[in-house]
Scaffold this motif. Structure first.
Motif, PDB file in Angstrom:
ATOM      1  N   UNK A   1       0.811  -1.233   0.000  1.00 56.26           N
ATOM      2  CA  UNK A   1       0.000   0.000   0.000  1.00 56.26           C
ATOM      3  C   UNK A   1       0.841   1.278   0.000  1.00 56.26           C
ATOM      4  N   UNK A   2       1.962   1.242   0.735  1.00 52.21           N
ATOM      5  CA  UNK A   2       2.791   2.451   0.799  1.00 52.21           C
ATOM      6  C   UNK A   2       3.345   2.777  -0.590  1.00 52.21           C
ATOM      7  N   UNK A   3       3.857   1.755  -1.249  1.00 54.05           N
ATOM      8  CA  UNK A   3       4.389   1.955  -2.608  1.00 54.05           C
ATOM      9  C   UNK A   3       3.289   2.425  -3.548  1.00 54.05           C
ATOM     10  N   UNK A   4       2.122   1.786  -3.449  1.00 53.28           N
ATOM     11  CA  UNK A   4       1.009   2.205  -4.321  1.00 53.28           C
ATOM     12  C   UNK A   4       0.702   3.682  -4.107  1.00 53.28           C
ATOM     13  N   UNK A   5       0.701   4.096  -2.832  1.00 52.68           N
ATOM     14  CA  UNK A   5       0.392   5.493  -2.503  1.00 52.68           C
ATOM     15  C   UNK A   5       1.435   6.453  -3.059  1.00 52.68           C
TER      16      UNK A   5
ATOM     17  N   UNK B   1      -1.440  18.642  -3.326  1.00 50.38           N
ATOM     18  CA  UNK B   1      -0.104  19.052  -2.876  1.00 50.38           C
ATOM     19  C   UNK B   1       0.722  17.834  -2.450  1.00 50.38           C
ATOM     20  N   UNK B   2       1.914  17.743  -3.002  1.00 47.29           N
ATOM     21  CA  UNK B   2       2.826  16.641  -2.676  1.00 47.29           C
ATOM     22  C   UNK B   2       4.108  17.228  -2.098  1.00 47.29           C
ATOM     23  N   UNK B   3       4.499  16.724  -0.927  1.00 45.62           N
ATOM     24  CA  UNK B   3       5.697  17.236  -0.246  1.00 45.62           C
ATOM     25  C   UNK B   3       6.703  16.112  -0.083  1.00 45.62           C
ATOM     26  N   UNK B   4       7.967  16.380  -0.403  1.00 44.35           N
ATOM     27  CA  UNK B   4       9.010  15.371  -0.200  1.00 44.35           C
ATOM     28  C   UNK B   4      10.317  16.023   0.189  1.00 44.35           C
ATOM     29  N   UNK B   5      11.232  15.220   0.724  1.00 44.18           N
ATOM     30  CA  UNK B   5      12.546  15.742   1.119  1.00 44.18           C
ATOM     31  C   UNK B   5      12.586  16.064   2.600  1.00 44.18           C
TER      32      UNK B   5
ATOM     33  N   UNK C   1       5.594  18.801   9.168  1.00 51.46           N
ATOM     34  CA  UNK C   1       5.323  18.101  10.437  1.00 51.46           C
ATOM     35  C   UNK C   1       5.366  19.083  11.604  1.00 51.46           C
ATOM     36  N   UNK C   2       6.400  19.928  11.601  1.00 51.06           N
ATOM     37  CA  UNK C   2       6.550  20.905  12.696  1.00 51.06           C
ATOM     38  C   UNK C   2       5.330  21.827  12.808  1.00 51.06           C
ATOM     39  N   UNK C   3       4.742  22.147  11.676  1.00 52.90           N
ATOM     40  CA  UNK C   3       3.579  23.037  11.691  1.00 52.90           C
ATOM     41  C   UNK C   3       2.290  22.256  12.013  1.00 52.90           C
ATOM     42  N   UNK C   4       2.410  20.937  12.124  1.00 54.69           N
ATOM     43  CA  UNK C   4       1.214  20.106  12.383  1.00 54.69           C
ATOM     44  C   UNK C   4       0.330  19.968  11.156  1.00 54.69           C
ATOM     45  N   UNK C   5       0.934  20.059   9.958  1.00 56.22           N
ATOM     46  CA  UNK C   5       0.144  20.050   8.722  1.00 56.22           C
ATOM     47  C   UNK C   5       0.232  18.726   7.950  1.00 56.22           C
ATOM     48  N   UNK C   6       0.804  17.691   8.568  1.00 58.18           N
ATOM     49  CA  UNK C   6       0.983  16.435   7.804  1.00 58.18           C
ATOM     50  C   UNK C   6      -0.329  15.953   7.184  1.00 58.18           C
ATOM     51  N   UNK C   7      -1.433  16.171   7.909  1.00 60.09           N
ATOM     52  CA  UNK C   7      -2.732  15.744   7.370  1.00 60.09           C
ATOM     53  C   UNK C   7      -3.424  16.846   6.578  1.00 60.09           C
ATOM     54  N   UNK C   8      -2.783  17.989   6.461  1.00 56.66           N
ATOM     55  CA  UNK C   8      -3.422  19.116   5.761  1.00 56.66           C
ATOM     56  C   UNK C   8      -2.840  19.331   4.372  1.00 56.66           C
ATOM     57  N   UNK C   9      -1.878  18.468   3.984  1.00 54.91           N
ATOM     58  CA  UNK C   9      -1.415  18.464   2.590  1.00 54.91           C
ATOM     59  C   UNK C   9      -1.865  17.135   1.999  1.00 54.91           C
TER      60      UNK C   9
ATOM     61  N   UNK D   1       2.485  13.249   1.868  1.00 56.29           N
ATOM     62  CA  UNK D   1       3.852  13.478   2.342  1.00 56.29           C
ATOM     63  C   UNK D   1       4.660  12.240   1.963  1.00 56.29           C
ATOM     64  N   UNK D   2       5.646  12.425   1.112  1.00 59.47           N
ATOM     65  CA  UNK D   2       6.422  11.279   0.639  1.00 59.47           C
ATOM     66  C   UNK D   2       7.380  10.784   1.728  1.00 59.47           C
ATOM     67  N   UNK D   3       7.555   9.449   1.781  1.00 57.27           N
ATOM     68  CA  UNK D   3       8.456   8.882   2.796  1.00 57.27           C
ATOM     69  C   UNK D   3       9.867   8.671   2.250  1.00 57.27           C
ATOM     70  N   UNK D   4      10.056   8.882   0.968  1.00 56.44           N
ATOM     71  CA  UNK D   4      11.360   8.558   0.385  1.00 56.44           C
ATOM     72  C   UNK D   4      12.061   9.769  -0.185  1.00 56.44           C
ATOM     73  N   UNK D   5      13.152  10.204   0.440  1.00 60.18           N
ATOM     74  CA  UNK D   5      13.878  11.381  -0.042  1.00 60.18           C
ATOM     75  C   UNK D   5      14.522  11.139  -1.392  1.00 60.18           C
TER      76      UNK D   5
END
Ligand code: AMP
Length: 417
Positions: free
Chosen positions: A191-195, A370-374, A382-390, A393-397
């Protein structure tokens, strides 16, 4: 032929699953961030729920051989807790035959760190520093040869193969790519890869327009291929962070002591030229928050980015740059963000990057994808508490960067071909 985890019949089958359990551990070998473990749990649970058994494999760190410091035994209890079943442990990934044979439906076995064997990466180890080219070549050929047996042995444990390790999808390693050929009709993504694949496709293949990429970070050299690919795909390209000053200088601006790479100025100009030819709008920083030293105690000065005084160094995006970028982001249908627009590790110069996270959250609320990576961009969100508001969030840099360079990742290709 590629299979799909939601449709595959796991009943009575053994699934060998490559996950990325490369989690940070403290000096007491406690996990300090279990994000990667949690990310793989839905896939692992699915196999168990459908009556399969699990052989879980991963790497941890960069061991040069067998090294207790990098043993996956440290994480067994945590994985058991998250998975909800006791996870058995095989302390040598090549000697797990008996444990695998005894596995019953609903049971799980974690193999010891694959990188205890050089064959996982297929790179020779222990070569003398003064080894000749001949010796290097021979050592490489030897490990490639023994890698075949390594892959075959891993494959012999299971009836089907799942790759859910996006973080290593850009590597053609034994467990991430080579093993797939032993499962021509029984290989699939977790599932993670699919996502992750869907998120990248949402930006590179099926994007809603206007499509905006925000690329930041330290150097043009580390993201040159990314910029070259994106400039052919996006409508707007925002270039921030240290890499922006090479562009400003190439255009004749005065950048003081700011980070830059003179040798890459021709490439920077060529990217700007391509953008112009393709009608892509490039938004460089127009105002910079400068410092005199790489420290939180540094004095600060706001200056036009193309007229930074000699003794000052551009450290973060200034309010005028952010205001322009905000308008671009909020008028986009798709936004990709990779890399900080300032020296994010110093709180004094992290403000611009945190603002970008805020703009993305606002755009997402308005229906933008919106896609965030790196590392730093993800940390800012994450620091802003927005992980669920974009949107994602990619897990692979490294894997995400190679994907947005337009490369086909070996771990993805091996399942699809
Ligand atoms: P990257 O690994 O390429 O994504 O770059 C991340 C690094 O870029 C971080 O360590 C930031 O400190 C650095 N960086 C961002 N903006 C600047 C800048 N204006 N001057 C120097 N370094 C920067």
């Amino acid at each position: 032929m590629q299979q799909f985890i939601d449709k595959y019949d796991f009943a009575g089958k053994k699934a060998i699953v490559r996950v990325d359990f490369n989690v940070p551990l403290n000096e007491k070998f406690e996990i300090t961030d279990d994000t990667r473990i949690r990310a793989a749990i839905p896939t692992l649970k699915k196999v168990l729920e459908k009556g399969g058994s699990l052989i879980i494999m991963s790497h941890l760190g960069r061991p040069k051989g067998v090294d207790a410091k990098f043993s996956l035994k440290h994480i067994v209890a945590h994985v058991s807790e998250k998975l909800g079943v006791p996870v058995q442990f095989a302390d040598d990934c090549m000697k797990a035959d008996a444990q695998v044979a005894a596995l019953k439906p609903g049971e799980a076995l974690l193999l010891e760190n694959l990188r205890f064997y050089a064959e996982e990466e297929g790179k020779p180890r222990g070569l003398a520093e003064d080894a000749s080219d001949e010796e290097k070549k021979a050592a490489k050929a030897a490990v490639k040869e023994s890698q075949k047996e390594f892959v075959k042995h891993l494959a012999s444990y299971a009836d089907c193969y799942i790759n859910d390790a996006f973080g290593t999808a850009h590597r053609a390693h034994a467990s991430t790519a080579l093993i797939a050929k032993y499962f021509p009709n029984d290989k699939m993504f977790g599932y993670l890869m699919e996502g992750e694949i869907k998120a990248i496709d949402n930006v590179l293949k099926n994007a809603g327009h206007p499509l905006t990429a925000i690329i930041g970070g330290s150097k043009v050299s580390s993201k040159l291929a990314v910029l070259q690919n994106l400039v052919t795909k996006v409508d707007n390209l925002i270039i921030g962070g240290g890499m922006g000053y090479t562009f400003i200088k190439a255009r004749g601006g005065k950048i003081g002591k700011s980070l830059h790479e003179d040798e890459l100025m021709p490439e920077a100009l060529s990217i700007l030229k391509t953008a112009e030819e393709k009608g892509v709008k490039v938004y460089l920083s127009t105002e910079t928050l400068c410092g005199t030293e790489f420290s939180n105690d540094s004095p600060t000065l706001l200056a036009p980015t193309n007229d930074i005084p000699d003794e000052w160094e551009g450290m973060d995006a200034g309010p005028a740059s952010l205001e322009t970028w905000k308008k671009v982001i909020l008028s986009s249908k798709t936004v990709l963000w990779n890399g900080p627009v300032g020296v994010f590790e110093l709180p004094k110069f992290a403000g611009g990057t945190l603002k970008i996270a805020e703009f993305l959250a606002e755009a997402t609320k308005n229906g933008t994808y919106t896609l965030v990576g790196g590392g730093d961009s993800v940390a800012a969100v994450t620091q802003m508490g927005y992980s669920d508001k974009v949107s994602y969030v990619s897990t692979g840099g490294g894997a995400m960067l190679e994907a947005i360079e337009g490369k086909e990742l070996p771990g993805i290709a091996a399942i699809r071909e």
